[in-house]
Write a protein that holds these residues in place. Structure first.
Motif, short mmCIF file in Angstrom:
data_model
loop_
_atom_site.label_atom_id
_atom_site.label_comp_id
_atom_site.label_asym_id
_atom_site.label_seq_id
_atom_site.Cartn_x
_atom_site.Cartn_y
_atom_site.Cartn_z
N GLN A 22 -38.24 8.21 -105.46
CA GLN A 22 -39.63 7.87 -105.64
C GLN A 22 -40.52 8.65 -104.68
OE1 GLN A 22 -41.20 6.04 -107.91
NE2 GLN A 22 -39.22 5.92 -108.95
N TYR A 23 -40.08 8.78 -103.42
CA TYR A 23 -40.85 9.57 -102.46
C TYR A 23 -40.93 11.03 -102.90
CZ TYR A 23 -41.30 5.90 -98.95
OH TYR A 23 -41.65 4.76 -98.29
N ILE A 50 -43.62 11.40 -105.55
CA ILE A 50 -44.95 11.33 -104.94
C ILE A 50 -45.30 12.65 -104.28
CG2 ILE A 50 -46.30 10.23 -103.11
CD1 ILE A 50 -44.79 7.63 -103.75
N SER A 63 -48.33 15.25 -105.34
CA SER A 63 -49.31 15.72 -104.37
C SER A 63 -49.37 17.24 -104.36
CB SER A 63 -48.95 15.20 -102.97
OG SER A 63 -49.02 13.80 -102.92
#
Length: 260
Positions: free
Chosen positions: A50-51, A54, A58
Protein backbone atom coordinates in the motif's frame (compact mmCIF):
# COMPACT_ATOMS: atom_id res chain seq x y z
CA UNK A 1 4.05 -30.67 -4.85
CA UNK A 2 2.57 -28.23 -7.40
CA UNK A 3 -0.05 -26.76 -5.06
CA UNK A 4 2.77 -25.38 -2.89
CA UNK A 5 3.66 -23.01 -5.73
CA UNK A 6 0.18 -21.73 -6.54
CA UNK A 7 0.66 -18.43 -4.67
CA UNK A 8 4.11 -17.94 -6.20
CA UNK A 9 2.79 -18.43 -9.74
CA UNK A 10 -0.04 -15.93 -9.19
CA UNK A 11 2.19 -13.35 -7.54
CA UNK A 12 5.04 -13.73 -10.06
CA UNK A 13 2.87 -12.84 -13.06
CA UNK A 14 2.03 -9.43 -11.53
CA UNK A 15 5.28 -8.99 -9.56
CA UNK A 16 3.30 -8.63 -6.33
CA UNK A 17 4.16 -9.58 -2.75
CA UNK A 18 2.12 -12.00 -0.69
CA UNK A 19 2.20 -13.66 2.72
CA UNK A 20 4.88 -16.09 1.54
CA UNK A 21 6.58 -14.07 -1.21
CA UNK A 22 8.61 -10.90 -1.47
CA UNK A 23 10.19 -8.85 -4.28
CA UNK A 24 13.97 -8.91 -3.96
CA UNK A 25 16.48 -6.93 -6.02
CA UNK A 26 19.08 -8.98 -7.84
CA UNK A 27 21.78 -6.65 -6.52
CA UNK A 28 20.86 -7.55 -2.92
CA UNK A 29 21.61 -11.20 -3.61
CA UNK A 30 24.74 -10.58 -5.67
CA UNK A 31 26.13 -8.20 -3.06
CA UNK A 32 25.61 -10.61 -0.17
CA UNK A 33 28.71 -12.40 1.08
CA UNK A 34 27.45 -15.94 0.51
CA UNK A 35 25.03 -15.26 -2.40
CA UNK A 36 22.31 -16.73 -0.19
CA UNK A 37 18.75 -17.03 -1.47
CA UNK A 38 17.37 -17.07 2.08
CA UNK A 39 15.42 -13.83 2.37
CA UNK A 40 13.54 -12.46 5.36
CA UNK A 41 10.03 -11.55 4.32
CA UNK A 42 8.59 -8.20 5.47
CA UNK A 43 6.38 -8.38 8.54
CA UNK A 44 3.41 -6.91 6.72
CA UNK A 45 3.63 -7.31 2.96
CA UNK A 46 0.16 -5.86 2.34
CA UNK A 47 1.02 -2.70 4.28
CA UNK A 48 4.29 -2.31 2.36
CA UNK A 49 2.46 -2.70 -0.97
CA UNK A 50 0.00 0.00 0.00
CA UNK A 51 2.84 2.39 0.82
CA UNK A 52 4.42 1.55 -2.55
CA UNK A 53 1.21 2.49 -4.36
CA UNK A 54 1.01 5.78 -2.52
CA UNK A 55 4.62 6.56 -3.40
CA UNK A 56 4.05 5.70 -7.06
CA UNK A 57 0.93 7.87 -7.22
CA UNK A 58 2.87 10.78 -5.70
CA UNK A 59 5.61 10.25 -8.27
CA UNK A 60 3.05 10.17 -11.08
CA UNK A 61 1.58 13.48 -9.90
CA UNK A 62 5.03 15.08 -9.78
CA UNK A 63 5.78 13.78 -13.29
CA UNK A 64 2.46 15.18 -14.50
CA UNK A 65 3.38 18.60 -13.12
CA UNK A 66 6.79 18.42 -14.81
CA UNK A 67 5.15 17.37 -18.08
CA UNK A 68 2.79 20.35 -18.02
CA UNK A 69 5.73 22.70 -17.40
CA UNK A 70 7.69 21.18 -20.28
CA UNK A 71 4.64 21.32 -22.55
CA UNK A 72 4.15 25.00 -21.75
CA UNK A 73 7.82 25.70 -22.51
CA UNK A 74 7.61 23.66 -25.73
CA UNK A 75 4.54 25.49 -27.05
CA UNK A 76 6.18 28.79 -26.10
CA UNK A 77 9.24 27.85 -28.16
CA UNK A 78 7.04 26.93 -31.13
CA UNK A 79 5.28 30.28 -30.91
CA UNK A 80 8.50 32.31 -31.06
CA UNK A 81 8.40 34.51 -34.17
CA UNK A 82 11.04 33.69 -36.79
CA UNK A 83 10.75 35.62 -40.02
CA UNK A 84 12.88 34.51 -42.97
CA UNK A 85 13.87 37.24 -45.39
CA UNK A 86 15.26 36.87 -48.91
CA UNK A 87 15.29 33.08 -48.82
CA UNK A 88 16.39 31.48 -52.07
CA UNK A 89 15.05 28.37 -53.74
CA UNK A 90 18.06 26.28 -54.74
CA UNK A 91 18.53 22.80 -56.12
CA UNK A 92 20.47 20.20 -54.21
CA UNK A 93 22.82 19.99 -57.19
CA UNK A 94 23.50 23.74 -56.81
CA UNK A 95 25.12 23.28 -53.41
CA UNK A 96 26.34 19.73 -52.93
CA UNK A 97 27.23 16.39 -54.44
CA UNK A 98 27.36 13.08 -52.58
CA UNK A 99 30.09 10.55 -51.99
CA UNK A 100 29.62 6.96 -50.88
CA UNK A 101 31.49 5.57 -47.90
CA UNK A 102 33.85 2.62 -47.67
CA UNK A 103 33.03 -1.04 -48.13
CA UNK A 104 33.86 -2.71 -44.84
CA UNK A 105 33.51 -6.32 -43.65
CA UNK A 106 31.29 -7.15 -40.68
CA UNK A 107 34.30 -8.63 -38.90
CA UNK A 108 35.93 -5.17 -38.88
CA UNK A 109 33.07 -3.69 -36.87
CA UNK A 110 33.47 -4.11 -33.11
CA UNK A 111 31.45 -3.24 -30.00
CA UNK A 112 34.30 -0.95 -28.88
CA UNK A 113 36.80 1.14 -30.81
CA UNK A 114 38.21 4.61 -31.31
CA UNK A 115 35.77 5.73 -33.99
CA UNK A 116 32.04 5.16 -34.60
CA UNK A 117 31.03 3.33 -37.77
CA UNK A 118 28.00 4.78 -39.56
CA UNK A 119 25.70 2.71 -41.76
CA UNK A 120 22.41 3.67 -43.40
CA UNK A 121 20.68 4.29 -40.07
CA UNK A 122 23.33 5.69 -37.76
CA UNK A 123 26.01 4.05 -35.62
CA UNK A 124 26.36 0.30 -36.19
CA UNK A 125 29.57 -0.26 -34.18
CA UNK A 126 33.14 0.95 -33.76
CA UNK A 127 36.57 0.49 -35.33
CA UNK A 128 40.08 1.92 -35.13
CA UNK A 129 40.19 3.75 -38.45
CA UNK A 130 38.21 6.61 -40.00
CA UNK A 131 37.55 8.06 -43.45
CA UNK A 132 35.72 11.28 -42.52
CA UNK A 133 36.45 14.00 -39.98
CA UNK A 134 35.08 17.38 -38.97
CA UNK A 135 31.49 18.40 -39.69
CA UNK A 136 29.55 16.15 -42.04
CA UNK A 137 26.01 15.35 -43.13
CA UNK A 138 25.25 11.70 -43.84
CA UNK A 139 22.35 10.33 -45.89
CA UNK A 140 21.46 6.65 -45.68
CA UNK A 141 21.88 5.18 -49.16
CA UNK A 142 20.93 1.48 -48.98
CA UNK A 143 18.26 -0.61 -47.28
CA UNK A 144 14.84 -0.13 -45.73
CA UNK A 145 16.13 2.87 -43.74
CA UNK A 146 17.67 4.63 -46.72
CA UNK A 147 17.10 8.37 -46.63
CA UNK A 148 17.83 8.91 -42.93
CA UNK A 149 19.88 12.06 -42.33
CA UNK A 150 22.53 12.45 -39.62
CA UNK A 151 24.74 15.41 -38.68
CA UNK A 152 28.10 14.40 -37.18
CA UNK A 153 31.13 16.31 -35.95
CA UNK A 154 34.35 14.38 -35.48
CA UNK A 155 36.23 11.46 -37.04
CA UNK A 156 34.02 8.55 -38.17
CA UNK A 157 34.12 5.64 -40.56
CA UNK A 158 31.35 5.87 -43.15
CA UNK A 159 30.30 2.61 -44.80
CA UNK A 160 29.18 2.17 -48.39
CA UNK A 161 25.56 2.12 -47.17
CA UNK A 162 25.59 5.91 -46.76
CA UNK A 163 26.44 9.10 -48.64
CA UNK A 164 28.33 12.03 -47.22
CA UNK A 165 27.38 15.52 -48.41
CA UNK A 166 30.16 17.28 -50.34
CA UNK A 167 29.64 21.05 -50.66
CA UNK A 168 30.97 22.27 -54.00
CA UNK A 169 29.71 25.82 -54.60
CA UNK A 170 31.43 28.70 -52.79
CA UNK A 171 28.70 31.10 -53.97
CA UNK A 172 26.46 29.71 -51.22
CA UNK A 173 27.45 29.98 -47.58
CA UNK A 174 26.05 26.95 -45.80
CA UNK A 175 25.59 26.30 -42.07
CA UNK A 176 25.71 22.48 -42.04
CA UNK A 177 23.46 21.96 -38.97
CA UNK A 178 20.75 24.04 -40.71
CA UNK A 179 21.15 22.06 -43.94
CA UNK A 180 20.85 18.80 -41.97
CA UNK A 181 17.56 19.99 -40.43
CA UNK A 182 16.19 20.89 -43.87
CA UNK A 183 17.25 17.59 -45.43
CA UNK A 184 15.51 15.68 -42.61
CA UNK A 185 12.20 17.16 -43.77
CA UNK A 186 12.59 15.48 -47.18
CA UNK A 187 11.32 11.94 -47.64
CA UNK A 188 14.37 10.62 -49.46
CA UNK A 189 13.19 7.04 -48.97
CA UNK A 190 10.53 7.51 -51.65
CA UNK A 191 13.34 7.73 -54.21
CA UNK A 192 14.83 4.35 -53.29
CA UNK A 193 14.73 1.76 -56.07
CA UNK A 194 15.17 -2.00 -55.92
CA UNK A 195 13.43 -4.89 -54.18
CA UNK A 196 15.95 -6.92 -52.19
CA UNK A 197 18.16 -3.94 -51.34
CA UNK A 198 16.45 -0.63 -52.20
CA UNK A 199 18.96 2.18 -52.72
CA UNK A 200 19.01 5.91 -53.47
CA UNK A 201 21.06 7.45 -56.23
CA UNK A 202 22.24 11.05 -56.37
CA UNK A 203 20.60 11.38 -59.78
CA UNK A 204 17.19 10.86 -58.15
CA UNK A 205 17.58 13.64 -55.55
CA UNK A 206 19.84 16.26 -57.18
CA UNK A 207 16.95 18.27 -58.65
CA UNK A 208 15.02 18.62 -55.39
CA UNK A 209 14.54 22.21 -54.19
CA UNK A 210 15.30 23.52 -50.71
CA UNK A 211 15.02 26.94 -49.04
CA UNK A 212 18.29 28.69 -48.33
CA UNK A 213 18.10 31.94 -46.28
CA UNK A 214 21.08 34.07 -45.35
CA UNK A 215 23.88 32.44 -43.34
CA UNK A 216 22.94 34.44 -40.21
CA UNK A 217 19.34 33.25 -40.48
CA UNK A 218 20.51 29.67 -41.03
CA UNK A 219 22.42 29.82 -37.74
CA UNK A 220 19.45 31.33 -35.89
CA UNK A 221 16.95 28.84 -37.32
CA UNK A 222 19.23 25.88 -36.64
CA UNK A 223 19.49 26.83 -32.94
CA UNK A 224 15.69 27.14 -32.80
CA UNK A 225 15.22 23.75 -34.48
CA UNK A 226 17.69 22.18 -32.00
CA UNK A 227 15.71 23.65 -29.10
CA UNK A 228 12.43 22.29 -30.49
CA UNK A 229 13.87 18.81 -30.96
CA UNK A 230 15.46 18.72 -27.51
CA UNK A 231 12.22 19.70 -25.80
CA UNK A 232 10.23 17.30 -27.98
CA UNK A 233 12.47 14.38 -26.95
CA UNK A 234 12.13 15.27 -23.25
CA UNK A 235 8.34 15.44 -23.56
CA UNK A 236 8.15 12.10 -25.36
CA UNK A 237 10.38 10.40 -22.78
CA UNK A 238 8.37 11.80 -19.88
CA UNK A 239 5.07 10.91 -21.54
CA UNK A 240 6.30 7.35 -22.12
CA UNK A 241 7.36 7.09 -18.47
CA UNK A 242 3.96 8.35 -17.33
CA UNK A 243 2.16 5.91 -19.61
CA UNK A 244 4.15 2.96 -18.22
CA UNK A 245 3.54 4.09 -14.65
CA UNK A 246 -0.21 4.45 -15.26
CA UNK A 247 -0.34 0.94 -16.73
CA UNK A 248 1.61 -0.49 -13.80
CA UNK A 249 -0.65 1.14 -11.23
CA UNK A 250 -3.82 0.07 -13.04
CA UNK A 251 -2.62 -3.54 -13.38
CA UNK A 252 -1.49 -3.67 -9.75
CA UNK A 253 -4.77 -2.28 -8.42
CA UNK A 254 -6.94 -4.61 -10.54
CA UNK A 255 -4.82 -7.71 -9.82
CA UNK A 256 -4.37 -6.93 -6.14
CA UNK A 257 -8.11 -6.59 -5.56
CA UNK A 258 -9.32 -9.38 -7.87
CA UNK A 259 -7.12 -11.97 -6.12
CA UNK A 260 -8.41 -11.20 -2.63
Amino acid sequence: ESHHFEEFIKQYSIRDEGNNSSIVHKSDILNSEDLSLLIDLPEDADEKSQYDVIDEISLLKRCSSSYNELLSKFTGTLEQPHSVNNSKKVLISDIFKTKSGKTISKDSIKEKGNYPVYGANGIIGYCNEYNLEGENILIGRVGANSGNVHYVNGPILLTNNSFSVQLHNNDFKIHLPYLAHVLRTIDFNQFARGVAQPSISYAKIKDLQIDLPSYEQQVELSAWFDDIQSQRDKLIDLLKSQSEKISELASFSISNNSLK
